[in-house]
Design a protein around this motif. Structure first.
Motif, mmCIF file in Angstrom:
data_model
loop_
_atom_site.group_PDB
_atom_site.id
_atom_site.type_symbol
_atom_site.label_atom_id
_atom_site.label_comp_id
_atom_site.label_asym_id
_atom_site.label_seq_id
_atom_site.Cartn_x
_atom_site.Cartn_y
_atom_site.Cartn_z
ATOM 1 N N CYS A 88 15.499 7.249 -1.880
ATOM 2 C CA CYS A 88 15.176 7.102 -0.456
ATOM 3 C C CYS A 88 14.141 8.146 -0.062
ATOM 4 N N GLY A 89 13.084 7.696 0.556
ATOM 5 C CA GLY A 89 11.986 8.569 0.948
ATOM 6 C C GLY A 89 10.885 8.630 -0.092
ATOM 7 N N GLY A 90 11.063 7.945 -1.207
ATOM 8 C CA GLY A 90 10.053 7.964 -2.264
ATOM 9 C C GLY A 90 8.737 7.352 -1.840
ATOM 10 N N LEU A 91 8.786 6.246 -1.090
ATOM 11 C CA LEU A 91 7.539 5.642 -0.608
ATOM 12 C C LEU A 91 6.868 6.542 0.428
ATOM 13 N N ARG A 92 7.667 7.167 1.275
ATOM 14 C CA ARG A 92 7.092 8.088 2.271
ATOM 15 C C ARG A 92 6.441 9.279 1.578
ATOM 16 N N SER A 93 7.080 9.765 0.513
ATOM 17 C CA SER A 93 6.479 10.886 -0.209
ATOM 18 C C SER A 93 5.204 10.445 -0.931
ATOM 19 N N ALA A 94 5.182 9.236 -1.476
ATOM 20 C CA ALA A 94 3.966 8.730 -2.123
ATOM 21 C C ALA A 94 2.850 8.566 -1.098
ATOM 22 N N HIS A 95 3.200 8.098 0.104
ATOM 23 C CA HIS A 95 2.208 7.967 1.177
ATOM 24 C C HIS A 95 1.625 9.337 1.532
#
Length: 170
Positions: A88-95
């Motif tokens: 959870c939050g992996g896409l936000r961190s990639a962004h």
């Protein structure tokens, strides 16, 4: 007068019956003269393809903001139970990484940022070894490494779901 001696003709012994076993396949040999190594462009095909795929993925996540609902599917574990999974939050961190904001990326999901960095280091080593014509086998990770990584992710998941670990939630 002597009688003619009957000559008996002996048949050759029949070869023993063997099961039909397929012949082993010939080893793969690159095109070109024997002993020739593939050229640099051919050796770099796989690393450059992996780089293109990674850049395309980060480019897409950088262009389509996961902070706005409706663009990406919801985490099923979070949706059904309210528990944050390790990703959870992996896409936000990639962004955030795609936009060069390392602080926000670490706040969203620090283990994901560590994985992005590890993948980048492994890619550089892979590319350099391929360019030099060296074997490109990756690091040999034993069961201890995988168990340790799993234990760290389990601890991270448990802490981020406890009241005092709220700083680790995305």
């Amino acid at each position: 007068m002597s009688e003619p001696v009957a000559q008996t003709r002996q048949e050759p012994a029949a070869a023993p019956l063997r099961e039909s076993v397929p012949a082993p396949a010939a080893p793969h040999r690159p095109c070109g003269p024997p002993g020739a190594r593939p050229g640099p462009l051919r050796r770099l095909t796989a690393p450059l393809g992996a780089l293109a795929a990674g850049l395309a993925a980060f480019g897409y996540v950088g262009a389509v903001d996961p902070n706005h609902p409706g663009h990406y599917p919801v985490c099923p574990l979070l949706h059904l139970t309210g528990i944050y999974c390790p990703a959870c939050g992996g896409l936000r961190s990639a962004h955030a990484v795609a936009h060069g904001d390392l602080g926000t990326a670490l706040e969203a999901n620090a283990p994901a940022v560590a994985c992005y960095a590890a993948c980048a280091v492994f890619w550089v080593v892979w590319t350099l070894r391929a360019a030099r014509g060296l074997p490109t086998a990756g690091p040999r990770l034993g069961a201890v490494h995988w168990w340790a990584a799993g234990a760290l992710l389990l601890v991270f998941t448990a802490v981020r779901n406890l009241p005092f670990g709220a700083a680790l939630t995305p």
